[in-house]
Design a protein around this motif. Structure first.
Motif, mmCIF file in Angstrom:
data_model
loop_
_atom_site.group_PDB
_atom_site.id
_atom_site.type_symbol
_atom_site.label_atom_id
_atom_site.label_comp_id
_atom_site.label_asym_id
_atom_site.label_seq_id
_atom_site.Cartn_x
_atom_site.Cartn_y
_atom_site.Cartn_z
ATOM 1 N N GLY A 450 -39.614 -27.519 -4.375
ATOM 2 C CA GLY A 450 -40.579 -27.253 -5.424
ATOM 3 C C GLY A 450 -41.561 -28.423 -5.464
ATOM 4 O O GLY A 450 -41.253 -29.507 -4.958
ATOM 5 N N ASP A 451 -42.738 -28.221 -6.032
ATOM 6 C CA ASP A 451 -43.710 -29.324 -6.054
ATOM 7 C C ASP A 451 -43.206 -30.488 -6.904
ATOM 8 O O ASP A 451 -43.439 -31.660 -6.588
ATOM 9 N N SER A 452 -42.472 -30.180 -7.958
ATOM 10 C CA SER A 452 -41.911 -31.253 -8.774
ATOM 11 C C SER A 452 -40.822 -31.993 -7.999
ATOM 12 O O SER A 452 -40.819 -33.224 -7.921
ATOM 13 N N ALA A 453 -39.921 -31.245 -7.381
ATOM 14 C CA ALA A 453 -38.821 -31.853 -6.609
ATOM 15 C C ALA A 453 -39.366 -32.752 -5.506
ATOM 16 O O ALA A 453 -38.861 -33.851 -5.268
ATOM 17 N N VAL A 475 -43.563 -27.034 0.638
ATOM 18 C CA VAL A 475 -43.699 -27.327 -0.788
ATOM 19 C C VAL A 475 -44.180 -26.049 -1.466
ATOM 20 O O VAL A 475 -45.295 -25.588 -1.217
ATOM 21 N N VAL A 476 -43.284 -25.461 -2.249
ATOM 22 C CA VAL A 476 -43.635 -24.234 -2.955
ATOM 23 C C VAL A 476 -44.258 -24.667 -4.281
ATOM 24 O O VAL A 476 -43.566 -25.134 -5.187
ATOM 25 N N ASN A 477 -45.572 -24.544 -4.329
ATOM 26 C CA ASN A 477 -46.354 -25.260 -5.339
ATOM 27 C C ASN A 477 -46.831 -24.339 -6.457
ATOM 28 O O ASN A 477 -47.715 -23.511 -6.262
ATOM 29 N N ASN A 478 -46.240 -24.506 -7.641
ATOM 30 C CA ASN A 478 -46.705 -23.736 -8.805
ATOM 31 C C ASN A 478 -47.331 -24.658 -9.848
ATOM 32 O O ASN A 478 -47.394 -24.335 -11.017
ATOM 33 N N ASN A 479 -47.758 -25.824 -9.418
ATOM 34 C CA ASN A 479 -48.467 -26.769 -10.297
ATOM 35 C C ASN A 479 -47.621 -27.257 -11.463
ATOM 36 O O ASN A 479 -48.165 -27.607 -12.512
ATOM 37 N N GLY A 480 -46.311 -27.246 -11.302
ATOM 38 C CA GLY A 480 -45.548 -27.736 -12.444
ATOM 39 C C GLY A 480 -44.047 -27.642 -12.295
ATOM 40 O O GLY A 480 -43.513 -27.251 -11.262
ATOM 41 N N ILE A 481 -43.363 -28.042 -13.356
ATOM 42 C CA ILE A 481 -41.913 -27.987 -13.445
ATOM 43 C C ILE A 481 -41.550 -26.678 -14.143
ATOM 44 O O ILE A 481 -41.995 -26.462 -15.280
ATOM 45 N N TYR A 482 -40.791 -25.823 -13.495
ATOM 46 C CA TYR A 482 -40.537 -24.446 -13.934
ATOM 47 C C TYR A 482 -41.807 -23.613 -13.825
ATOM 48 O O TYR A 482 -41.854 -22.644 -13.104
#
Ligand code: ADP
Ligand code: MG
Length: 574
Positions: A450-453, A475-482
């Motif tokens: 994840g992008d956060s990880a 990097v699976v990027n959703n611009n955030g945590i969760y």
């Protein structure tokens, strides 16, 4: 030359290196500095592979993964005080995962104790909570003794972490060569078998089962029980469910894998055999409503204290999983038995698997942009070589990835594990890449973050490039945590808000170009927005083995997982 060795001197650093070498230690990860640099140099001189990392925490994760993958502990070498403290996360994680690990920490000089020495800290005491064994040799002569004990403790019984403290003055202190006695390499862990009467009892409970289920945990992976468990599965036609890191012990694409009907299988089973998996949060404690109240557990573990935790088992089999699996096989060789392959239990499971797989397929086929998780993992799975190592962490990234990315080989999946640790990915990937290089060349390491990880240890990309490790980072990027926001919402939000400190805590900067972290160090980077771009860049990354790659895959910032039968499932990592 050398006829009289009585005058020959050797430094503490060299004694440490030689003692580790004698105990068959192969890999050392760390960050050098005062007072441990000489230890790294001495280790390298003896052929121990030293990998310099950018942070002790990642180094410690890497060393622990080597232990899990090879059955021999990796060493994490750290400087005193803060260096050691950074490594505590890795030690805790290893110990929680039951993985062997040796941490060697430099510490302040003995003759400055309690005087406020440079980086002084009660290190042996600090490590006790995170280890099976934590000690400081009191003389150079005792170093080989302590190192043998630490290596042995890390792999005997339930594996775990061990700490060895090395006072700064030991590193350069000279001792007479003839005064150092190296202990012979410790024997491989003894293999224990379960009591015969318990094995018979287990076989008879299984024979009476209407809805049996095997759960395969990472203890089974660690014990190399793949052949015997597979035989048992096939010979008795048993459905099995792997835990996250139990994936691949029997391949995910085996017809008896009921991973796609996980909740149903757990909920309906009347007899469950636990192969090296604890009834902790990952398995919902073995309690209703996730299980039948009267489900019979047959529990196999190497650790006696584990047996009976949370649920009173019907049968306990204390022993090594591989050995005990063979004992069970003998019973069914003598008197064959099968869970009827066309019976009601298999019918129920197959129907549930079909309908769950259809839901995932439907989500994966959605054409809207940005992509959702299912679309991403569908395309990754399509190209994933079957023998890949899969490293994975993040919230939805890990949870959904686990259900869609298949492992076909044992010990080829590494993730947040028993401790639910975020930030392990890059260290694990580095360890897996090194082990692959030495033991199974050609196997790829796919690290799905994840992008956060990714952010926890992002600078380890430099390490990956420095050693030119053939790792593909996704990097699976959703611009955030969760969840995060898209760029437009982000702009508006900043515009209307008075202070930046009111930015929602889950948000990370939208459209960050993480792939440029990789290109900065000479690797290949891709910014990916569509399924076509994903297919294309992944194909290139898999073909080009000369360089590490990072695919920064933009997904719908509000994308989540499909509806679950149990809503509280969505908040755990299962
Ligand atoms: P998972 O996360 O896959 O559910 P856990 O870490 O909870 O797995 O459980 C692994 C279990 O395996 C631990 O209880 C550990 O004691 C046990 N174990 C480790 N090695 C062996 C072995 N060689 N034989 C039997 N049990 C083992
Ligand atoms: Mg994210």
């Amino acid at each position: 030359e050398g006829s009289d060795r009585s005058e020959e001197q050797v430094s503490g650093a060299k004694v440490i290196a030689q003692a580790l070498k004698t105990q068959d230690v192969e890999y050392m990860f760390g960050v050098v500095g005062i007072p441990v640099t000489e230890i790294a140099l001495a280790a390298q001189e003896l052929g121990i592979k030293y990998i310099g990392m950018r942070n002790e925490q990642a180094a410690c994760y890497a060393a622990s993964a080597v232990g899990y993958l090879t059955g021999r502990p990796g060493v994490c070498l750290v400087v005193s005080g803060p260096g050691l403290i950074h490594a505590l996360g890795g030690m805790a994680n290893a110990n929680m995962n039951c993985w062997p690990l040796i941490v060697i920490g430099g510490s302040s000089e003995r003759n400055q104790e309690a005087m406020g020495a440079f980086q002084e800290f009660p290190q042996v005491e600090a490590c006790r909570l995170y280890t099976k064994f934590s000690a400081r040799p009191s003389t150079i002569e005792l170093i080989p003794f302590i190192i043998e004990k630490a290596v042995r403790s890390s792999i005997y019984g339930r594996p775990g972490a061990c700490y060895i403290d090395i006072p700064a003055d030991f590193v350069t202190l000279q001792a007479n060569v003839t005064s150092i006695k190296y202990k012979e390499c410790c024997m491989p862990p003894p293999v224990s078998m379960a009591e015969t009467s318990a094995v018979c009892a287990a076989a008879s409970v299984l024979r009476d089962a209407k809805q049996p289920l095997l759960i395969i945990g990472k203890g089974a992976a660690y014990s190399h029980a793949e052949d015997s468990i597979r035989k048992l599965v096939e010979q008795c036609s048993l459905p099995f469910l792997p835990t996250p890191m139990g994936k691949g012990v029997v391949p995910d694409n085996h017809p008896n894998c009921v991973g796609a009907a996980r909740s149903r299988a757990l909920q309906s089973a009347d007899v469950i055999v636990l192969f090296g998996a604890r009834l902790n949060w990952i398995l919902h404690f073995g309690l209703p409503p996730r299980y039948q109240a009267d489900v019979k557990f047959i529990q196999i573990d190497i650790c006696a204290e584990e047996l009976g935790n949370n649920v009173r088992p019907s049968v306990i089999l204390l022993g090594d999983i591989n050995a005990v699996s063979k004992q069970l096989l003998e019973q069914f060789d003598k008197t064959p038995w099968q869970c009827p392959p066309d019976g009601q239990w298999w019918k129920t499971l197959r129907e549930k698997m079909k309908s769950n797989e259809a839901i995932s397929k439907e989500l994966a086929s959605q054409k809207s942009l940005p992509m959702n998780y299912y679309t991403v993992f569908y395309h990754v799975q399509e190209q994933l070589p079957q023998d890949s190592f899969i490293v994975s962490e993040g919230a939805n990234t890990m949870d959904i990835g686990r259900t869609m990315l298949q492992n076909c080989l044992p010990r080829h999946r590494l993730d947040a594990g028993s401790f639910g640790t975020m930030g392990v990915g890059l260290g694990f990937a580095i360890a897996a890449a090194l082990v692959a290089k030495d033991r199974s060349p050609g196997q790829r390491v796919i690290c799905v973050e994840g992008d956060s990880a990714f952010g926890f240890s992002g600078m380890e990309v430099e390490t990956i490039c420095r050693y030119n490790l053939p790792i593909i980072l996704l990097v699976v990027n959703n611009n955030g945590i969760y969840q995060g926001f898209d760029a437009d919402t982000w702009e508006k939000m900043l515009h209307f808000q008075e202070a930046a400190t009111t930015v929602p805590p889950m948000c990370l900067l939208p459209n960050s170009h993480y792939e440029q972290v990789m290109t900065t160090f000479g690797g290949k980077g891709y910014f990916v927005r569509t399924p076509e771009e994903l297919q294309h860049s992944l194909r290139q990354a898999l073909q080009d083995t000369s360089k590490p790659c990072l695919l920064n895959i933009m997904i719908e910032p509000q994308s989540t997982r499909k509806a679950q039968d149990f809503h509280w499932l969505t908040r755990s990592n299962m």
